[in-house]
Design an enzyme around this catalytic site. Sequence first.
Site, PDB file in Angstrom:
ATOM      1  CB  CYS A  51      -1.084   0.143   1.256  1.00 39.21           C
ATOM      2  SG  CYS A  51      -1.762   1.658   1.572  1.00 39.21           S
ATOM      3  CB  CYS A  89       0.742   1.605   4.074  1.00 41.82           C
ATOM      4  SG  CYS A  89      -1.068   1.165   4.062  1.00 41.82           S
TER       5      CYS A  89
END
Length: 139
Positions: free
Chosen positions: A58, A61
């Site tokens: 991600c 993230c």
Amino acid sequence: MGNCVTKPETDGYDSDKNVEFSGGNVHLITTKESWDQKMAEASKDGKIVIANFSATWCGPCKMIAPFYIELSEKYPSLMFIVIDVEELTEFSTSWDIKATPTFFFLRDGQQIDKLVGANKPELQKKITAIIDSTSQYPK
């Protein structure tokens, strides 16, 4: 504010799994047992837990991870943990994670707040509010 809702297609190459997500005072949770242990430790010490449900694939993230580590060093009175939703799929599902990153703010294992997405100012604001609300001593 960014968040990931589905895993992108990859060529099977997994780069430095979890390396950039833990550091500073961030504890990497890889089992349900380590989660239970950290929750018990936090309750015993009277600490609020900030649980970051992330994924190595991600982008948002990865972008917020260094800031999260920085916050863990700045606020030692809180417990910062990170959970890889891919490693603990069933556990993450039990928390109803629909997008990553998702941050849960927990007191004695109970949710007191939540933030979905890699929003640095909002994460800082929520942490500051928690610190202010739990501070029994003048700064």
